[in-house]
Scaffold this active site. Structure first.
Site, PDB file in Angstrom:
ATOM      1  N   CYS A 132      21.971  -3.936 -93.256  1.00 22.74           N
ATOM      2  CA  CYS A 132      21.985  -3.304 -94.567  1.00 22.74           C
ATOM      3  C   CYS A 132      21.049  -2.094 -94.562  1.00 22.74           C
ATOM      4  CB  CYS A 132      21.575  -4.229 -95.705  1.00 22.74           C
ATOM      5  SG  CYS A 132      22.604  -5.671 -95.896  1.00 22.74           S
ATOM      6  N   ARG A 134      23.525   0.070 -89.758  1.00 22.13           N
ATOM      7  CA  ARG A 134      22.791  -1.094 -90.252  1.00 22.13           C
ATOM      8  C   ARG A 134      23.688  -2.083 -90.985  1.00 22.13           C
ATOM      9  NH1 ARG A 134      17.189  -0.121 -89.330  1.00 22.13           N
ATOM     10  NH2 ARG A 134      17.147  -2.216 -90.089  1.00 22.13           N
ATOM     11  N   TRP A 189      25.779  -5.347 -95.099  1.00 18.43           N
ATOM     12  CA  TRP A 189      26.237  -6.309 -94.100  1.00 18.43           C
ATOM     13  C   TRP A 189      26.195  -7.655 -94.821  1.00 18.43           C
ATOM     14  CZ3 TRP A 189      24.727 -10.701 -91.470  1.00 18.43           C
ATOM     15  CH2 TRP A 189      25.419 -10.980 -90.287  1.00 18.43           C
ATOM     16  N   ASN A 235      17.867  -5.246 -99.520  1.00 14.11           N
ATOM     17  CA  ASN A 235      18.064  -5.778 -98.167  1.00 14.11           C
ATOM     18  C   ASN A 235      17.291  -7.085 -98.068  1.00 14.11           C
ATOM     19  OD1 ASN A 235      19.404  -3.477 -97.491  1.00 14.11           O
ATOM     20  ND2 ASN A 235      17.808  -2.650 -96.150  1.00 14.11           N
ATOM     21  N   GLY A 236      17.816  -8.040 -97.310  1.00 18.12           N
ATOM     22  CA  GLY A 236      17.108  -9.314 -97.158  1.00 18.12           C
ATOM     23  C   GLY A 236      17.903 -10.424 -97.802  1.00 18.12           C
ATOM     24  N   GLU A 264      23.877 -10.609 -69.759  1.00 17.09           N
ATOM     25  CA  GLU A 264      23.850  -9.355 -70.511  1.00 17.09           C
ATOM     26  C   GLU A 264      25.203  -8.646 -70.401  1.00 17.09           C
ATOM     27  OE1 GLU A 264      22.461  -7.836 -72.743  1.00 17.09           O
ATOM     28  OE2 GLU A 264      23.068  -5.752 -72.445  1.00 17.09           O
ATOM     29  N   LYS A 318      27.499  -7.710 -73.661  1.00 19.30           N
ATOM     30  CA  LYS A 318      27.926  -6.351 -73.998  1.00 19.30           C
ATOM     31  C   LYS A 318      29.447  -6.305 -74.107  1.00 19.30           C
ATOM     32  CE  LYS A 318      25.048  -4.640 -74.698  1.00 19.30           C
ATOM     33  NZ  LYS A 318      23.611  -4.515 -74.784  1.00 19.30           N
ATOM     34  N   GLU A 346      30.690  -8.160 -77.325  1.00 20.09           N
ATOM     35  CA  GLU A 346      30.324  -7.622 -78.632  1.00 20.09           C
ATOM     36  C   GLU A 346      31.102  -6.361 -78.989  1.00 20.09           C
ATOM     37  OE1 GLU A 346      26.237  -6.345 -79.583  1.00 20.09           O
ATOM     38  OE2 GLU A 346      25.924  -6.015 -77.463  1.00 20.09           O
ATOM     39  N   HIS A 370      31.227 -26.901 -60.724  1.00 16.01           N
ATOM     40  CA  HIS A 370      30.950 -28.125 -61.482  1.00 16.01           C
ATOM     41  C   HIS A 370      31.753 -28.182 -62.781  1.00 16.01           C
ATOM     42  CE1 HIS A 370      27.896 -29.325 -58.656  1.00 16.01           C
ATOM     43  NE2 HIS A 370      27.332 -28.129 -58.757  1.00 16.01           N
ATOM     44  N   LYS A 415      23.162  -3.348 -86.567  1.00 18.51           N
ATOM     45  CA  LYS A 415      21.913  -3.128 -85.841  1.00 18.51           C
ATOM     46  C   LYS A 415      20.776  -3.797 -86.604  1.00 18.51           C
ATOM     47  CE  LYS A 415      20.094  -0.642 -82.385  1.00 18.51           C
ATOM     48  NZ  LYS A 415      20.477  -1.070 -81.022  1.00 18.51           N
TER      49      LYS A 415
HETATM   50  C1  F6R Z   1      23.132  -6.479 -78.083  1.00 18.58           C
HETATM   51  C2  F6R Z   1      22.159  -6.296 -79.109  1.00 18.58           C
HETATM   52  C3  F6R Z   1      21.541  -7.496 -79.765  1.00 18.58           C
HETATM   53  C4  F6R Z   1      20.039  -7.263 -79.844  1.00 18.58           C
HETATM   54  C5  F6R Z   1      19.346  -8.395 -80.619  1.00 18.58           C
HETATM   55  C6  F6R Z   1      17.849  -8.192 -80.685  1.00 18.58           C
HETATM   56  O1  F6R Z   1      23.576  -5.285 -77.542  1.00 18.58           O
HETATM   57  O2  F6R Z   1      21.840  -5.188 -79.411  1.00 18.58           O
HETATM   58  O3  F6R Z   1      21.821  -8.691 -79.109  1.00 18.58           O
HETATM   59  O4  F6R Z   1      19.548  -7.179 -78.531  1.00 18.58           O
HETATM   60  O5  F6R Z   1      19.869  -8.466 -81.914  1.00 18.58           O
HETATM   61  O6  F6R Z   1      17.525  -6.982 -81.324  1.00 18.58           O
HETATM   62  P1  F6R Z   1      16.087  -6.369 -81.195  1.00 18.58           P
HETATM   63  O7  F6R Z   1      15.912  -5.938 -79.782  1.00 18.58           O
HETATM   64  O8  F6R Z   1      16.073  -5.205 -82.153  1.00 18.58           O
HETATM   65  O9  F6R Z   1      15.106  -7.434 -81.578  1.00 18.58           O
END
Ligand code: F6R
Length: 606
Positions: free
Chosen positions: A2, A27, A73, A99-100, A480, A484, A487, A503, A601
């Site tokens: 948000c 956001r 969001w 937000n929150g 990782e 990626k 997502e 297994h 984000k």
């Molecule tokens: C994946 C991604 C998320 C963040 C996670 C932690 O590409 O961006 O999995 O890594 O939400 O975010 P931060 O690093 O901001 O604590």
């Protein structure tokens, strides 16, 4: 998660608010809205969808020199026009963006309903508008204070009231708010990204703090309305770092920026003479660092996976037992906090609520926490006893790339420094420093092979389901890579230890389920190649991320040969092609790279 913007001054607010919301769209992007306060009171425009749609449909008459806006969001209630912020009270005199999460929203909704107030939306936020309207206080500050004292939860909030047209009142508790000072105008936003085009003179609100913005300035105070006298400072930030420039997405721009970002995190921190690193921000002397018996790394999502890579670096170089745990789980198992354990919180945003709460749990029990954080002055950075700033520059794309690379390098620096006050030899220290110095160039080399990787990604994108496999150092790389891929491409990508395939999961291998295997040239190569044979025997298509000198025998596979560094540093070079695979798969599938579905984000709600 948000975004909030606000403006008060001499200009029409709506265009500025919409521009700010566009900057904050990463956001949250399921709905957006703005409210302005003009001569005829408060007007609101809001709708489900993107800021662009809101802009296109904004009413012609939408004048006002004060306003607030929001990009959402969804947490409470689906993403629709009614649930979009701003929310207003029954008379339309109060407008609120938030937000929150308000934890006691259900109880407050009942209480308001008992008072005969009809709630229009399903959101927790709407209660705030009614609470502000219902307060008997004679100032807007007092009304907002009364409303906030009734709620439990987290908030960054901005409030306008038709009876107080000269001001916007804002408050923070767990969700960031930044005030931007202009020339006879004031801005507020939840993120610098929305402010830097207008001003770099800013003031960060702290938790528990409120502020009043008027065209002429701002005042800050606690919730009991006693002053905190905060003043603004100038931040050194290039507004261009919030533009995607010639790139089709921020993710692409940020991947390409990795070599330069890597140079920044290393700059001034390598000591070639003594083969060590200098991390002034740790706030620990050699005696204290020697006393560390264990390291516990806490992060979420990709930060957790890179934390696993970091734990391996710490064990190998400093010979300190180290492990990483999802911060979102840590706090809920009543963890034992040991005085000689160093806790390391790792976070790009410095805002992730699960990581922040984990830090607070450790500190409450007397543990020492350092942060590996990208955003300077963020909540996690401020909460830690010391730390390493990652200097990756602003990361806008939801999918983390350059910050993740710098997290790895931050761990390498930490491992080097801790290692050199223990048993890591000066020769090994110098070997690693030379490796770190080569790394930006090798990242560049890897990124230069984008076309080759785009072709491979197109074939992977056709699969509904994929495996990403690796062993020991390669396993967090696989995790990782799968993260990626899923997502942004929305394909089912499952990470597994190569050694565990037999297994159970081998049952799923078939010609329609490709495997991306991480096979560095190291002491496990032969075992990894053995597993590749098992996959190939079941006709599973293989993409092998490896080193040029690794002999895969007669295994039929598409190879991605990654430049070799020191074995401890190889994991990050093995990770970069996986970013490119995910990006090009998503591009092939026509997805919005920077705004993947259901994500946003910075996850600032639990
Ligand atoms: C994946 C991604 C998320 C963040 C996670 C932690 O590409 O961006 O999995 O890594 O939400 O975010 P931060 O690093 O901001 O604590």
């Amino acid at each position: 998660m948000c975004g909030i913007v606000g403006y008060i001054g001499g200009q029409q607010a709506a265009p500025l608010l919409l521009e700010g919301l566009t900057r904050l769209e990463h956001r949250g992007y399921d709905s957006a809205g703005v409210a302005v306060l003009g001569s005829t009171g408060i007007k609101v425009a809001k709708r489900a969808g993107r800021v662009r749609q809101l802009t296109e449909e904004l009413p012609k008459r939408f004048a006002g020199r004060a306003g607030i806006g929001h990009t959402r969001w969804a947490t409470h209630g689906p993403a629709n026009d009614v649930n979009a912020h701003p929310h207003v009270d029954a008379k339309g005199e109060v407008a609120v963006v938030h937000n929150g999460i308000i934890d006691n929203a259900a109880a407050l909704r009942h209480r308001l309903a008992d008072q005969g107030i009809d709630l229009a939306s399903d959101t927790d936020t709407e209660v705030l508008a009614h609470l502000v309207a219902g307060s008997g206080a004679d100032t807007l500050e007092g009304k907002v204070r009364d409303a906030l004292s009734a709620i439990e939860g987290t908030y960054g909030v901005a409030v306008m009231h038709a009876d107080f047209p000269d001001r916007i009142v804002v408050a923070r508790n767990g969700s960031p708010l930044i005030i931007g000072v202009g020339d006879k105008e004031m801005h507020v936003a939840s993120d610098l990204a929305a402010l830097v085009r207008y001003t770099t003179t800013i003031a960060y609100l702290d938790d528990g703090e409120m502020a009043t913005l008027t065209a002429g300035g701002f005042t800050t105070y606690r919730q009991d309305l006693t002053s905190t006298n905060k003043t603004a400072t100038t931040v050194d930030i290039d507004p261009a770092s919030y533009d995607a420039g010639d790139h089709d997405s921020f993710m692409h721009k940020e991947m390409v920026e990795q070599p330069a970002a890597a140079e920044r995190v290393l700059r001034g921190r390598l000591d070639e003479r003594f083969g060590t690193a200098h991390l002034g921000g740790l706030n620990m002397d050699a005696r204290e660092t020697r006393a560390i018996r264990r390291v516990k790394i806490l992060g979420c999502g990709s930060a957790y996976y890179v934390g696993q890579m970091g734990a391996a670096l710490l064990e190998e170089l400093a010979r300190i037992p180290a492990d990483a745990e999802a911060a979102s789980e840590f706090r809920y198992r009543n963890p034992i906090i040991e005085p000689d354990t160093l806790y390391v919180a790792v976070s790009q945003s410095g805002e992730t609520i699960d990581t922040l709460l984990a830090v607070q749990e450790v500190r409450r029990k007397g543990g020492r926490v350092i942060g590996l954080v990208n955003v300077v002055g963020s909540a996690i950075a401020r909460e830690c006893d010391g730390g390493i700033y990652l200097h990756a520059g602003p990361e806008v794309a939801v999918a983390s790339t350059k910050a993740l690379t710098n997290m790895f390098l931050g761990f390498a620096l930490l491992a080097l420094q801790l290692g050199r006050v223990r048993d890591l030899s000066i020769a090994d220290g110098k070997r690693l420093i030379a490796g770190l110095q080569r790394l930006p160039g090798q990242l560049e080399e890897m990124l230069g092979r984008e076309d080759e990787l785009a072709g491979i990604a197109t074939s992977l994108a056709a699969a509904e389901s994929l495996f990403f496999v690796g062993r020991v150092r390669g396993f967090p790389v696989a995790r990782e890579g799968a993260q990626k891929f899923k997502e942004i491409s929305y394909r089912h990508a499952e990470a597994y230890q190569t050694s565990e395939l037999k297994h159970g999961p081998l049952a799923l291998i078939s010609e329609s389920v490709p495997t991306v295997a991480i096979v560095p040239g190291d002491e496990l190569t032969d075992r990894n190649v053995g597993a590749l044979h098992e996959i190939a025997a079941r006709r599973g298509p293989l993409v092998v991320v490896t080193h040029a000198d690794v002999d895969l025998g007669d295994v039929e596979a598409v190879r991605i040969d990654v430049p070799r560094n020191e074995r401890e540093l190889d994991p990050i070079l093995l990770t970069v092609p996986l970013q490119l695979l995910a990006y090009h798969a998503a591009l092939t599938l026509g997805h919005d790279i920077d705004k993947p579905r259901n994500l946003a984000k910075s996850v600032t709600v639990e």
